[in-house]
Design a protein around this motif. Structure first.
Motif, PDB file in Angstrom:
ATOM      1  N   PHE A  45      89.606  58.503  37.373  1.00 23.66           N
ATOM      2  CA  PHE A  45      88.184  58.291  37.611  1.00 23.66           C
ATOM      3  C   PHE A  45      87.745  56.938  37.073  1.00 23.66           C
ATOM      4  N   ASP A  46      87.038  56.190  37.905  1.00 24.42           N
ATOM      5  CA  ASP A  46      86.444  54.924  37.510  1.00 24.42           C
ATOM      6  C   ASP A  46      85.162  54.772  38.312  1.00 24.42           C
ATOM      7  N   VAL A  47      84.019  54.928  37.650  1.00 25.76           N
ATOM      8  CA  VAL A  47      82.748  54.926  38.359  1.00 25.76           C
ATOM      9  C   VAL A  47      82.488  53.607  39.081  1.00 25.76           C
ATOM     10  N   ASP A  48      83.111  52.532  38.623  1.00 21.42           N
ATOM     11  CA  ASP A  48      82.894  51.218  39.230  1.00 21.42           C
ATOM     12  C   ASP A  48      83.893  50.900  40.336  1.00 21.42           C
ATOM     13  N   ARG A  49      84.848  51.813  40.586  1.00 19.13           N
ATOM     14  CA  ARG A  49      85.860  51.563  41.616  1.00 19.13           C
ATOM     15  C   ARG A  49      86.040  52.815  42.473  1.00 19.13           C
ATOM     16  N   GLN A  50      84.957  53.271  43.051  1.00 20.14           N
ATOM     17  CA  GLN A  50      85.026  54.442  43.906  1.00 20.14           C
ATOM     18  C   GLN A  50      85.377  54.035  45.334  1.00 20.14           C
ATOM     19  N   SER A  51      86.052  54.949  46.034  1.00 23.55           N
ATOM     20  CA  SER A  51      86.374  54.733  47.440  1.00 23.55           C
ATOM     21  C   SER A  51      86.465  56.079  48.127  1.00 23.55           C
ATOM     22  N   VAL A  52      86.381  56.068  49.453  1.00 26.21           N
ATOM     23  CA  VAL A  52      86.479  57.307  50.222  1.00 26.21           C
ATOM     24  C   VAL A  52      87.848  57.934  50.018  1.00 26.21           C
ATOM     25  N   GLU A  53      88.903  57.135  50.112  1.00 23.84           N
ATOM     26  CA  GLU A  53      90.254  57.664  49.974  1.00 23.84           C
ATOM     27  C   GLU A  53      90.473  58.254  48.586  1.00 23.84           C
ATOM     28  N   ALA A  54      89.980  57.578  47.554  1.00 28.70           N
ATOM     29  CA  ALA A  54      90.139  58.106  46.198  1.00 28.70           C
ATOM     30  C   ALA A  54      89.398  59.426  46.042  1.00 28.70           C
ATOM     31  N   GLN A  55      88.158  59.500  46.528  1.00 30.74           N
ATOM     32  CA  GLN A  55      87.370  60.715  46.343  1.00 30.74           C
ATOM     33  C   GLN A  55      87.991  61.898  47.063  1.00 30.74           C
ATOM     34  N   ARG A  56      88.655  61.685  48.173  1.00 32.21           N
ATOM     35  CA  ARG A  56      89.304  62.783  48.883  1.00 32.21           C
ATOM     36  C   ARG A  56      90.511  63.331  48.130  1.00 32.21           C
ATOM     37  N   ARG A  57      90.954  62.612  47.110  1.00 26.82           N
ATOM     38  CA  ARG A  57      92.093  63.056  46.297  1.00 26.82           C
ATOM     39  C   ARG A  57      91.669  63.329  44.859  1.00 26.82           C
ATOM     40  N   GLN A  58      90.390  63.397  44.633  1.00 25.73           N
ATOM     41  CA  GLN A  58      89.831  63.680  43.310  1.00 25.73           C
ATOM     42  C   GLN A  58      88.906  64.891  43.394  1.00 25.73           C
ATOM     43  N   MET A 118      75.878  58.945  40.696  1.00 23.99           N
ATOM     44  CA  MET A 118      77.236  58.571  41.102  1.00 23.99           C
ATOM     45  C   MET A 118      77.458  57.072  41.151  1.00 23.99           C
ATOM     46  N   PHE A 119      76.444  56.342  41.642  1.00 26.02           N
ATOM     47  CA  PHE A 119      76.639  54.927  41.960  1.00 26.02           C
ATOM     48  C   PHE A 119      75.806  54.042  41.036  1.00 26.02           C
ATOM     49  N   PRO A 120      76.456  53.198  40.233  1.00 24.29           N
ATOM     50  CA  PRO A 120      75.701  52.312  39.328  1.00 24.29           C
ATOM     51  C   PRO A 120      74.750  51.376  40.061  1.00 24.29           C
ATOM     52  N   SER A 123      68.782  54.369  48.898  1.00 20.63           N
ATOM     53  CA  SER A 123      69.368  54.865  50.144  1.00 20.63           C
ATOM     54  C   SER A 123      70.818  54.400  50.186  1.00 20.63           C
ATOM     55  N   PRO A 124      71.722  55.193  50.797  1.00 22.42           N
ATOM     56  CA  PRO A 124      73.139  54.861  50.705  1.00 22.42           C
ATOM     57  C   PRO A 124      73.549  53.742  51.653  1.00 22.42           C
ATOM     58  N   THR A 125      74.495  52.938  51.206  1.00 22.48           N
ATOM     59  CA  THR A 125      75.201  52.074  52.127  1.00 22.48           C
ATOM     60  C   THR A 125      76.136  52.961  52.954  1.00 22.48           C
ATOM     61  N   PRO A 126      76.634  52.482  54.098  1.00 24.72           N
ATOM     62  CA  PRO A 126      77.587  53.295  54.851  1.00 24.72           C
ATOM     63  C   PRO A 126      78.780  53.748  54.015  1.00 24.72           C
ATOM     64  N   LEU A 166      83.278  62.627  27.417  1.00 20.03           N
ATOM     65  CA  LEU A 166      84.585  61.983  27.388  1.00 20.03           C
ATOM     66  C   LEU A 166      84.462  60.467  27.283  1.00 20.03           C
ATOM     67  N   GLY A 167      83.248  59.983  27.058  1.00 20.95           N
ATOM     68  CA  GLY A 167      83.037  58.555  26.927  1.00 20.95           C
ATOM     69  C   GLY A 167      82.728  57.843  28.222  1.00 20.95           C
ATOM     70  N   ASP A 168      82.526  58.589  29.310  1.00 20.39           N
ATOM     71  CA  ASP A 168      82.213  57.959  30.592  1.00 20.39           C
ATOM     72  C   ASP A 168      80.769  57.460  30.604  1.00 20.39           C
ATOM     73  N   PRO A 169      80.489  56.433  31.420  1.00 21.15           N
ATOM     74  CA  PRO A 169      79.120  55.896  31.451  1.00 21.15           C
ATOM     75  C   PRO A 169      78.152  56.730  32.276  1.00 21.15           C
ATOM     76  N   VAL A 170      78.637  57.762  32.963  1.00 17.32           N
ATOM     77  CA  VAL A 170      77.775  58.643  33.751  1.00 17.32           C
ATOM     78  C   VAL A 170      78.180  60.083  33.475  1.00 17.32           C
ATOM     79  N   PRO A 171      77.248  61.042  33.632  1.00 15.10           N
ATOM     80  CA  PRO A 171      77.638  62.453  33.494  1.00 15.10           C
ATOM     81  C   PRO A 171      78.536  62.866  34.650  1.00 15.10           C
ATOM     82  N   ARG A 172      79.414  63.845  34.384  1.00 11.02           N
ATOM     83  CA  ARG A 172      80.389  64.279  35.388  1.00 11.02           C
ATOM     84  C   ARG A 172      80.372  65.803  35.474  1.00 11.02           C
TER      85      ARG A 172
END
Length: 658
Positions: free
Chosen positions: A133-146, A183-185, A190-193, A641-647
């Motif tokens: 998990f890295d809140v600053d490096r999210q991607s569609v492919e990563a989220q589908r495996r997390q 989720m997004f810093p 409104s969301p980007t695509p 756990l020390g993350d910058p956002v709640p999970r």
């Protein structure tokens, strides 16, 4: 915590809505349903036409605190309520209840002698090749495996190929909705695509294998579990039942109307006797933008599908109703998943009807047919029951996985019998919608009843309920319990004996027994066992138990049972905005000398909702979903756990060795 506080301070502090939820919850959970017109505009009676004495006594509930003496007399309550139980007061079932936790406390509070640990949280990788998990490096492919976002319904299945079955298994939990502001810093409103696609990948379900060293240690998930799986908004689903292939389900992408991409807003669920998992698609309406769409039969309005949406149509055109009018019909179903086969195709069951499913729970009828109980989580909507055509065959999983494909569908009518017995109770009947493959709704075909179930139910006269959420049969007694979370839109003229409180901010719980104790029966007897709120409010009711000896409780959402036949566990959603405490989990005995003695077992952190409890009380072990911690702009560091956002995720509360 400095980075967390800085990021959270960028979020608006949103006020609570009338139902007790934060404005953020209302926006992302249900699309601001409480600020929209009530979808059910049918002229069904409120079944309040019982004897005059009952009406007069019910009016005392509407009067609130001014009716202290009269209501106390009617309920047989002896003493005024104290402020609530404190830590150390003798409890029930082997724990000392915790005191109410103020709504701004960012802790997961458990009883003395208990510990807790996170099992899995949003963003944890569920296969060895997935990134951490890295809140600053999210991607569609990563989220589908997390692990997905916002845990709700939760189940634990014991057993596995390796080791002691008691200490191995898997958990499955729903990923109901996303909080993009958390989720997004760089969230801008409104969301980007790309952000929309990441949100879609974070919805659905998460299945992971778990293990523990012994019954006194916490469950841990296995990143390399053979059965690990993510189901998301682009996972293919098969469609079965009477509406499969219907013109109402066909789209340009699926001209056969038999394959749907994804599942959305999965709330509660249920286990089946044949080893599969059921999940309910609830507030699916909010994902669709109905700008410019025609609504000749009023179905869009009846399901709360309005202009706006969550911006997903910018990334996936199917969420634009004007261009794809049937896509919205492909959501709002009960889905079935085989957790033991990660390559299997999950199924959407049209025979169980389409509405805002909280979930579905199974009980076998006397003749072996499978009966599914379901609530439609909307103000003034209904409770349903499905009875399979075929019978359960022990050990024949392939046959049993077809049980929910064909059967009869009913909706409930509750009738009060007056208040002379000192209780809100009465009789009920299951009104037919579909029986023996034929529609029992004038003017509607079988396919139309399945797809437009709300419209069909409106025509047969069921009882309008106060947001029916989780409906669970007690596996030991067969009695069925429904959590009615709240309904602040009910006026004094709309009360009835099954929904007796106007402006019902706090909710209640109803229990019923099917005729002959047979799940397939078409009549039942019911009674209210809990009218929630602060116990110093004279309109509350705890099955007749002394109100000065119970915990405050508000907005019952999920109910669960353990190995004891008289243990009813209740998880709440809405206490911060109604009684000013964190949501939590409570135990209420349903029989014996402590019947109705509500005692709080745990509380979840600020902004969070308590969901999906799984209780193994012989081990003093509780798994619980902690959903949307910090929602509404309040700072939360859960799971610390020390993350910058709640999970959000799943936690294990356990006794440990003394």
């Amino acid at each position: 915590m400095t980075q967390l506080t800085e990021r959270r301070s960028l979020l608006p502090l949103l006020a609570a809505h009338p139902g007790g939820r934060s404005a953020a919850t209302c926006r992302y959970r249900c699309g601001d349903a409480c600020s929209q017109p009530v979808p059910n505009t049918s002229d069904n009676a409120y079944f309040g036409d019982v004897v005059t004495a009952a009406v007069q006594r019910r009016s005392l509930l509407q009067a609130g605190a001014a009716a202290t003496g009269a209501v106390a007399l009617a309920w047989g309550t002896a003493r005024p309520a104290a402020a609530g139980p404190g830590r150390g007061r003798p409890g029930i079932a082997g724990f000392s209840p915790i005191p109410p936790t103020p709504a701004d406390v960012d802790e997961l509070v458990v009883p003395e002698g208990y510990k807790w640990a996170p099992v899995i949280s949003w963003g944890d990788p569920i296969d060895p090749g997935a990134p951490a998990f890295d809140v600053d490096r999210q991607s569609v492919e990563a989220q589908r495996r997390q692990a997905g976002y916002n845990a709700d319904y939760l189940t634990l299945r014991r057993g596995g190929a390796r080791g002691n079955a008691a200490n191995r298994g898997l958990i499955a939990f729903n990923n109901e909705y996303t909080n993009p502001e958390s989720m997004f810093p760089d969230w801008s409103g409104s969301p980007t695509p790309e952000q929309a696609m990441i949100e879609m990948a974070a919805h659905g379900m998460t299945i992971v294998e778990v293990s523990r060293r012994n019954p006194f240690s916490p469950w841990r998930y296995d990143v390399a579990g053979r059965r690990n799986r993510r189901i998301h908004a682009h996972t293919p689903f098969a469609v079965d039942g009477p509406a499969a292939g219907s013109a109402l389900l066909r789209t340009a992408a699926d001209p056969r109307g038999r394959t749907v991409l994804g599942t959305l807003n999965n709330c509660a669920g249920g286990d089946t006797p044949w080893g599969t998992i059921l999940s309910g698609e609830e507030n699916f309406n909010q994902y669709f933008d109905a700008d410019g769409a025609d609504d000749p039969d009023g179905a869009l309005a009846r399901y709360g599908i309005t202009s706006g949406g969550r911006g997903w149509e910018q990334a996936d055109d199917r969420f634009r109703v004007a261009d794809h009018p049937n896509e919205v019909h492909r959501f709002g179903w009960i889905v079935e998943v085989d957790p033991d086969d990660p390559r299997s195709t999950p199924v959407k069951h049209t025979a169980l009807g389409r509405f805002k499913h909280e979930g579905a729970t199974i009980r076998l009828a006397d003749d072996g047919r499978a009966v599914a109980y379901m609530g439609d989580d909307e103000r003034f909507d209904y409770i349903y029951k499905f009875v399979s055509r075929e019978r359960y065959r022990k050990g024949d999983k392939r046959h049993n996985m077809r049980l929910l494909s064909e059967g009869d569908l009913y909706v409930a009518r509750f009738t009060g019998d007056g208040f002379e017995d000192g209780e809100f109770d009465g009789s009920g009947e299951w009104l037919p919608l579909l029986v023996d493959g034929r529609s029992h709704v004038p003017g509607m075909s079988v396919e139309e009843v399945c797809v437009h179930t709300r419209l069909a139910a409106d025509l047969v006269g069921p009882t309008k309920m106060d947001r029916p959420e989780d409906v669970q049969p007690n596996p030991h007694t067969g009695q069925v319990y429904v959590a009615l979370t709240n309904n602040t839109r009910r006026t004094p003229g709309q009360t009835d004996e099954a929904n007796p409180r106007a402006n019902n901010k706090f909710g209640h719980v109803i229990q019923w027994t099917e005729a002959g104790d047979d799940a397939a029966a078409l009549t039942f007897r019911w009674r209210i066992v809990l009218i929630a709120g602060n116990p110093d409010d004279p309109s509350t009711y705890f099955s007749g138990y002394d109100r000065s000896q119970v915990s405050p409780i508000s907005c019952p959402d999920n109910v669960a049972f353990d190995g004891h036949p008289d243990h009813l566990w209740i998880a709440t959603d809405g206490a911060p905005g109604t009684i000013g405490t964190c949501d939590g989990m409570f135990l209420m005995p349903t029989a014996g000398p402590e019947k109705g003695k509500v005692q709080q077992f745990l509380s979840v952190p600020t902004g969070a909702e308590c969901c999906g409890p799984v209780v193994s009380w012989d081990e003093r072990s509780v798994l619980v979903s902690v959903q949307h911690p910090g929602e509404g702009g309040v700072p939360s560091g859960y799971p610390y756990l020390g993350d910058p956002v709640p999970r959000p995720g799943v936690a294990h509360v356990y006794r440990g060795k003394r």
